[in-house]
Design a protein around this motif. Structure first.
Motif, mmCIF file in Angstrom:
data_model
loop_
_atom_site.group_PDB
_atom_site.id
_atom_site.type_symbol
_atom_site.label_atom_id
_atom_site.label_comp_id
_atom_site.label_asym_id
_atom_site.label_seq_id
_atom_site.Cartn_x
_atom_site.Cartn_y
_atom_site.Cartn_z
ATOM 1 N N CYS B 10 0.856 -1.195 0.000
ATOM 2 C CA CYS B 10 0.000 0.000 0.000
ATOM 3 C C CYS B 10 0.892 1.245 0.000
ATOM 4 C CB CYS B 10 -0.907 -0.003 1.221
ATOM 5 S SG CYS B 10 -1.856 1.518 1.396
ATOM 6 N N CYS B 13 0.265 3.118 3.513
ATOM 7 C CA CYS B 13 0.658 2.583 4.820
ATOM 8 C C CYS B 13 1.671 1.451 4.716
ATOM 9 C CB CYS B 13 -0.571 2.160 5.623
ATOM 10 S SG CYS B 13 -1.272 0.598 5.110
ATOM 11 N N CYS B 30 -6.969 -0.864 0.533
ATOM 12 C CA CYS B 30 -6.072 -1.441 1.524
ATOM 13 C C CYS B 30 -6.876 -1.944 2.723
ATOM 14 C CB CYS B 30 -5.077 -0.378 1.970
ATOM 15 S SG CYS B 30 -4.060 -0.877 3.345
ATOM 16 N N CYS B 33 -5.618 0.695 5.867
ATOM 17 C CA CYS B 33 -5.882 2.145 5.886
ATOM 18 C C CYS B 33 -6.987 2.542 4.915
ATOM 19 C CB CYS B 33 -4.609 2.919 5.565
ATOM 20 S SG CYS B 33 -4.127 2.871 3.841
HETATM 21 ZN ZN LIG Z 1 -2.804 0.988 3.418
#
Ligand SMILES: [Zn+2]
Lengths: 216, 218
Positions: B10, B13, B30, B33
């Motif tokens: 991701c 994050c 994701c 997040c």
């Molecule tokens: Zn993420």
């Protein structure tokens, strides 16, 4: 360990922010890895992210005062005399002349957005330093919003540019740009740079770090 | 520790996840997040190319003609896009003039130029030499293109001037308004992952975001 439990950094992988490719680092030196596909230099996190983000943010906050207190343009008119406009007095003028919608738009873009942007960036940076553990989703969402709205604060700079160009002396009035516009433009650019320098992955790193640290 | 098979990290994050096939217009998010991981790949380059060509024509028109004119007692002044930046520069606001020039002319021009540079050869089945650099530049300058903010600024200016003079919208204004949508459509339909897939499918790495490559060897 399965994917979904671990970050790329945790698995010793580097992800490329340009092309999205994951790769094994070829070298252990921090600055020596490049993406095997697109050639971009790879870092585990954006280098000096927090320091740069703080620097731009503090500079923007310092300039926010002159940007709002100094006039952004001076008007000289044969009929109405001469006066100087700050951002706020321009908004008041719009409001008084009945253009409420436009007054509100300018107020949001020029006063609220820059102020909220700086506050939000401040909150995010402080949270990352302190080790957030609960509000990661809110912070991540806040950061996403910052990335989208940042540019809209440039509105007043464009308004000054257009007014200065259109209203010249031969038309019974002249508008000239003033120092406040410069400070304001700088605030917009600096807050954008602060947002861009920040690496949102640090929010989650910080949470991870706080979670692993025993409570004391 | 080894993680086998296609993986994607991701951007927001850094969490590693396994891409799965997407149906229709779904977007993969994701799991931690909820940032966008990837969208379905659209291999067709016709649409982005058409939007980019339209935007380029409109951009030339928007720059060639006055955007707006102001008439007071028979006298008319006009503003072109370049003229607004130029005036600030001449009025001792050099930095501001450069900023306006950069955000309304240079950045959109570079965006359109880079997209044409990528899309025209790729559409014909060739890979342009400077592809990585062009995609990286597009990414870097994207936040600095402010065409739509300028349009809003124009609207505010016209309201401010409405009381004291007659405002005449110019040819440039209509082109500029249309340009706004054409650029947005071109940028939105331009998927860098398609470009990367056509450039080189994930050499030596673990995988292409959102698309499986049997050839990738960990
Ligand atoms: Zn993420």
């Amino acid at each position: 360990m399965r994917p979904g439990d671990i970050t790329a950094a945790g698995a010793g992988l580097l992800s490329c922010l340009t092309c999205g490719l994951l790769s094994q680092p070829a070298s252990h030196e921090e600055d020596a890895n490049a993406c095997p596909r697109c050639g971009r230099r790879l870092h585990v996190r954006k280098p000096h992210s927090l320091l740069r983000s703080w620097t731009f943010l503090v500079a923007a906050m310092v300039l926010y005062l002159p940007a709002n207190l100094l006039p952004i343009m001076d008007t000289e008119s044969l009929i109405m005399g001469s006066h100087s406009d700050t951002i706020m007095s321009g908004i008041v003028l719009l409001w008084k002349s009945g253009s409420w919608g436009i007054a509100i738009i300018v107020f949001i873009a020029s006063i609220m957005v820059p102020m909220l942007k700086m506050l939000a960036m401040l909150v995010i940076l402080v949270a990352v330093h302190q080790g957030v553990s609960t509000h990661c989703h809110d912070l991540a969402r806040l950061y996403r919003i910052l990335e989208i709205i940042g540019r809209w604060s440039m509105l007043d700079v464009f308004v000054v540019a257009i007014l200065v160009t259109l209203v010249q002396l031969q038309l019974l009035a002249a508008i000239t740009p003033a120092k406040g516009a410069l400070a304001f433009g700088a605030v917009v650019v600096l807050t954008m740079l602060s947002t861009m320098s920040f690496d949102p992955r640090l929010i989650w790193d910080s949470a991870e770090h706080a979670r692993r640290r025993p409570h004391g | 520790m080894r993680l086998h098979g296609p993986l994607i990290a991701c951007r927001e994050c850094d969490l590693l996840q396994r891409p799965t096939a997407l149906a229709g217009h779904m977007v993969a998010r994701c799991s931690r997040c909820s940032g966008v991981l990837y969208q379905p790949l659209d291999d067709d380059l016709d649409r982005p190319l058409a939007y980019t060509l339209a935007a380029t024509i409109l951009f030339v028109l928007a720059n060639a003609f006055p955007i707006v004119g102001l008439e007071v007692q028979g006298q008319t002044t006009v503003a072109t896009l370049f003229g607004t930046a130029r005036t600030l520069y001449d009025e001792n606001m050099r930095a501001l003039g450069v900023l306006v020039f950069f955000t309304t002319i240079v950045v959109p021009a570079l965006q359109l130029g880079a997209m044409l540079y990528l899309l025209v050869p790729l559409h014909a089945g060739r890979v342009p030499t400077l592809l990585p650099g062009a995609v990286r530049m597009l990414q870097a300058i994207r936040p600095w293109g402010m065409t739509e903010v300028f349009i809003l600024g124009l609207l505010v200016s016209l309201v401010k001037l409405g009381a004291m003079a007659r405002v005449q919208p110019g040819v440039g204004l209509w082109s500029f308004g249309a340009l706004l949508f054409a650029i947005a459509a071109a940028v939105a339909s331009f998927d860098a992952r398609v470009i990367w897939a056509k450039y080189r499918p994930a050499p030596g790495g673990i995988d292409e975001a959102g698309r499986r490559h049997a050839s990738s060897t960990p």
